[in-house]
Design an enzyme around this catalytic site. Structure first.
Site, PDB file in Angstrom:
ATOM      1  N   LYS A  81       0.856  -1.190   0.000  1.00 45.95           N
ATOM      2  CA  LYS A  81       0.000   0.000   0.000  1.00 45.95           C
ATOM      3  C   LYS A  81       0.889   1.236   0.000  1.00 45.95           C
ATOM      4  CE  LYS A  81      -3.843   1.900   2.789  1.00 45.95           C
ATOM      5  NZ  LYS A  81      -4.771   1.604   3.896  1.00 45.95           N
ATOM      6  N   SER A 156      -9.772   1.664   2.885  1.00 44.51           N
ATOM      7  CA  SER A 156      -8.923   2.479   2.049  1.00 44.51           C
ATOM      8  C   SER A 156      -7.933   1.676   1.217  1.00 44.51           C
ATOM      9  CB  SER A 156      -8.146   3.478   2.919  1.00 44.51           C
ATOM     10  OG  SER A 156      -7.266   2.803   3.797  1.00 44.51           O
ATOM     11  N   SER A 180      -9.870  -0.804   6.931  1.00 43.86           N
ATOM     12  CA  SER A 180      -9.265  -0.638   5.609  1.00 43.86           C
ATOM     13  C   SER A 180      -8.629  -1.870   4.999  1.00 43.86           C
ATOM     14  CB  SER A 180      -8.226   0.474   5.653  1.00 43.86           C
ATOM     15  OG  SER A 180      -8.880   1.693   5.517  1.00 43.86           O
TER      16      SER A 180
HETATM   17  N1  GLN Z   1     -13.203   3.792   6.372  1.00 45.14           N
HETATM   18  C1  GLN Z   1     -12.501   4.095   7.565  1.00 45.14           C
HETATM   19  C2  GLN Z   1     -12.064   5.535   7.536  1.00 45.14           C
HETATM   20  O1  GLN Z   1     -12.296   6.161   6.578  1.00 45.14           O
HETATM   21  C3  GLN Z   1     -11.343   3.166   7.758  1.00 45.14           C
HETATM   22  C4  GLN Z   1     -10.095   3.612   7.115  1.00 45.14           C
HETATM   23  C5  GLN Z   1      -8.903   2.809   7.523  1.00 45.14           C
HETATM   24  O2  GLN Z   1      -9.020   1.766   8.172  1.00 45.14           O
HETATM   25  N2  GLN Z   1      -7.726   3.328   7.200  1.00 45.14           N
HETATM   26  O3  GLN Z   1     -11.490   6.026   8.450  1.00 45.14           O
END
Ligand code: GLN
Length: 482
Positions: A81, A156, A180
């Protein structure tokens, strides 16, 4: 012939066996993935491919295999990532503000996979600073779901999930703050593991919300997730929060014979916005488990309606502080319009950050501000404690908690991005384990009528990834049988 073979590897042990006897070479693997990445460039999963370097390392690792000195991950071709540092390579966290930035050191997780002879083939698209649930906040555009290109990949870590789903690399590393890893894994029909908070070093990973962030693998099989976890987990002098708890050989301890006590959260099944096909999918899983002789019981979790609010207050607060460092001076992008210190800060940040990131910095600054600190931040800390205590309590009586990973299957690109509240609610089932710091995995749980993958989440006890992974492999077999 070789191509067909590579396509079929669902478990790394099979691939390694073929490498050992010379049925395939590392060079075959790299060439295969490089051509898949090119053919599927429109999915937008990779932001950069380290082609030359991967081909060079293939020669090195092949030699090691031939002379018997290769590490555990020799032959594993991994994408990372774009919020994980790899020395000498660009890293942007999918943000304009990190344009041109090159990592000056490698994350501990990167050092560890390289030491076991993995090859990193490129960096993967994600939501900007890992903030999002659809990969649509990326400065580089959304990632398309390989099951249906009109749908989002989830976020994400959308690039990390689609890269594995579309077989553009063997496995990937991602980060999970509130879902994410798990949510895109569910949307893409692959396995995604978020370890216990502190199990894996965060050193070299772009900080979003430091008391939540964890790195974990996205893979095709639970076994492979176990193998990667055993390589990346463990204490690290560079991350004071990393745990000294011993790291078991997860991949060699995947026994799944015991009858288990499993809880499911009653409120999740009555939750507004839960897709009916997902509901019946989870009810089917419960039925199967009971049929196999496990004890499966409903439990009440009265805080479900508060988890999303608590998560967003705390994570935006942490983000507002973590992102203060992107000021046009230390890293990356600097506005051309800046003429003194203040305008450098203001203009670089205004131009460099995307809308969602700005929203969160402002929200986080607000909940931490003198007049509102007690009403929001400090209250949310207390609620976090209640949530953690309640989940720990459930896990005193039960081995695992199961929930759907997501309330809906992958939605259309463009459908939810205009309404942040709707988007935040996509996290309702994943943020609980993040608030409590518990390990949680999303495993494939079949498909809906439209052919979109569905995921089931299993939450385990703190540092008991061995149990969680063992149980998850068991579920894989159940699904294969049906
Ligand atoms: N969807 C969640 C957020 O926007 C999780 C994101 C993540 O785990 N980095 O914060």
């Amino acid at each position: 012939m070789v191509k067909e073979k590579i396509k079929l590897y669902g478990k790394f042990s099979q691939l390694q066996a073929d490498l050992k006897v010379g049925n395939i070479t590392i060079n075959d693997l790299i060439k295969y993935y490089l051509s898949r990445i090119k053919e599927h460039a429109h999915l937008n999963a990779f932001l950069e491919v380290f082609e030359e370097e991967a081909l060079q390392r293939a020669v090195e690792i092949q030699e090691k295999i031939e002379n018997g000195t290769a590490g555990k991950l020799a032959g594993m071709i991994i994408g990372i990532k774009d919020n994980i540092s790899y020395k000498g390579h660009k890293m942007t966290a999918s943000s304009k503000i990190l344009e041109g930035y090159k990592a000056v050191y490698s994350a501990t997780v990167v050092e560890r996979i390289l030491a076991e002879d993995a090859i990193i083939i490129g960096r993967l698209n994600c939501d900007e600073f890992a903030m999002g649930a659809s990969n649509e906040t990326s400065y580089f555009g959304p990632v398309k779901n390989f099951a249906d290109e009109r749908k989002v990949s989830g976020g994400s870590s959308g690039g990390s999930a689609v890269a594995v789903q579309a077989n553009l690399c063997y496995a990937s590393l991602a980060s999970d703050t509130g879902g994410s890893i798990r949510q895109p894994a569910a949307f893409c029909g692959v396995v995604g593991l978020k370890p216990t908070y502190a199990r894996v070093s965060r050193y070299g990973v772009v900080a979003y919300a430091s008391s939540f962030d964890q790195v974990g693998p996205i893979t095709r099989s639970v076994e492979d997730a176990a193998l990667i976890l055993e390589v990346i987990a463990g204490q690290d002098a560079h991350d004071a929060t990393s745990s000294s708890e011993l790291v078991p050989e997860y991949s060699k301890n995947l026994h799944h014979t015991k009858k288990r006590r499993i809880a499911y959260i009653e409120e999740t099944l009555h939750s507004e916005g839960l897709d009916p096909e997902i509901k019946s999918n989870i009810l089917d899983q419960i039925k199967k488990l009971k049929h196999e002789g496990h004890t499966v019981e409903p439990v009440s979790f009265e805080y479900l309606d508060y988890v999303v609010a608590t998560y967003y207050i705390l994570t935006t607060a942490e983000a507002s502080s973590n992102l203060a460092r992107y000021d046009g001076v230390h890293y990356g992008y600097r506005s051309n319009e800046s003429h003194d210190l203040m305008s450098t800060y203001k203009k670089s940040r205004s131009e460099g950050f995307g809308e969602e990131v700005k929203r969160r910095i402002m929200l986080g600054t607000f909940v931490l501000s003198a007049g509102y600190y007690d009403a929001y931040y400090s209250k949310a800390q207390k609620v976090r404690r209640l949530i953690k205590d309640k989940m720990d309590k459930i896990l005193e009586d039960f081995d695992f908690i199961i929930t759907p990973t997501t309330p809906t299957p992958a939605f259309n690109i463009g459908e939810q991005i205009t309404d942040p509240v709707v988007m935040y609610l996509a996290d309702i089932f994943t943020v609980g384990a993040s608030l409590a710091g518990l390990p949680a995995i999303s495993i494939p749980s079949g498909k809906n009528k439209a052919g979109l993958p569905l995921g089931m989440q299993i939450i385990g006890k703190r540092y008991k990834e061995v149990e969680l992974l063992s149980f998850s492999t068991y579920f894989d077999h159940l699904n294969e049988d049906s």
